[in-house]
Design an enzyme around this catalytic site. Structure first.
Site: not given
Length: 198
Positions: A92-94, A97
């Site tokens: 999710g963070c990738t 970002g």
């Protein structure tokens, strides 16, 4: 990774509103509240989190290269987008970002700079930035000093995926979105700073 083309930004189309004023947390012009200056000390973890209309916290954090970054200085020359993510290099963070990476040229063209922040160490942030080719800096906040002041720390100590938009010059918080999906985070920032959700 395919190359970015200015005519076709890689974004999701999950926005339901075409009016930036309907985005949750957009500052009202008449709001005139300000927050007191803060410094990066554990005592400030107990301070109330900022709200729309408050000033950006006067904190200094290290980026992925262990270079100090003073937030109150950043907003003097450009508007500022800060997005918070739970952990570097997770799916999710990738996605979040990379969404900011793919739309970075338009965000910069609107006179805003982007920073990511999480509890991760400088080393982890460096690896994340390098692997995903992020053109913006990632801030390391292992004690959660900024995360706490921005209102993104969960009761269990973890982090709500979130974002904030700060006004150029004044440093006033224009938008505060806490607990948001990765793609919605990118879409809503893009809509506010560019005035477009196309």
């Amino acid at each position: 990774m395919s190359e970015y083309t200015a005519s076709t930004p890689r974004r999701s189309s999950r926005l339901n509103s075409k009016d930036p004023s309907n985005v949750q947390g957009v500052a009202k012009p008449e709001k005139t509240e300000t927050s007191s200056d803060t410094t990066a000390s554990p005592a400030n973890e107990l301070e109330q989190s900022i709200d729309v209309g408050d000033l950006i916290p006067d904190l200094t954090l290290l980026n992925q290269d262990e270079v100090p970054v003073k937030l109150s200085e950043l907003v003097k020359s450009r508007g500022l987008v800060i997005f918070a993510y739970p952990r570097a290099s997770t799916p999710g963070c990738t996605k979040q970002g990379c969404g900011f990476r793919d739309n970075y040229p338009q965000i910069q063209a609107a006179d805003y700079e982007v920073f990511g922040v999480s509890f991760d160490s400088c080393k982890s942030q460096k690896s994340f930035k390098t692997k995903q080719e992020f053109p913006y800096d990632l801030l390391s906040d292992p004690e959660g000093l900024l995360i706490e002041r921005l209102g993104a720390r969960k009761p269990d100590g973890k982090l709500f995926r979130s974002h904030w938009i700060f006004e150029k010059g004044s440093g006033k918080c224009l938008v505060k979105e806490i607990d948001i999906s990765p793609l919605d985070s990118v879409d809503k920032v893009f809509q506010v700073v560019t005035g477009s959700n196309a």
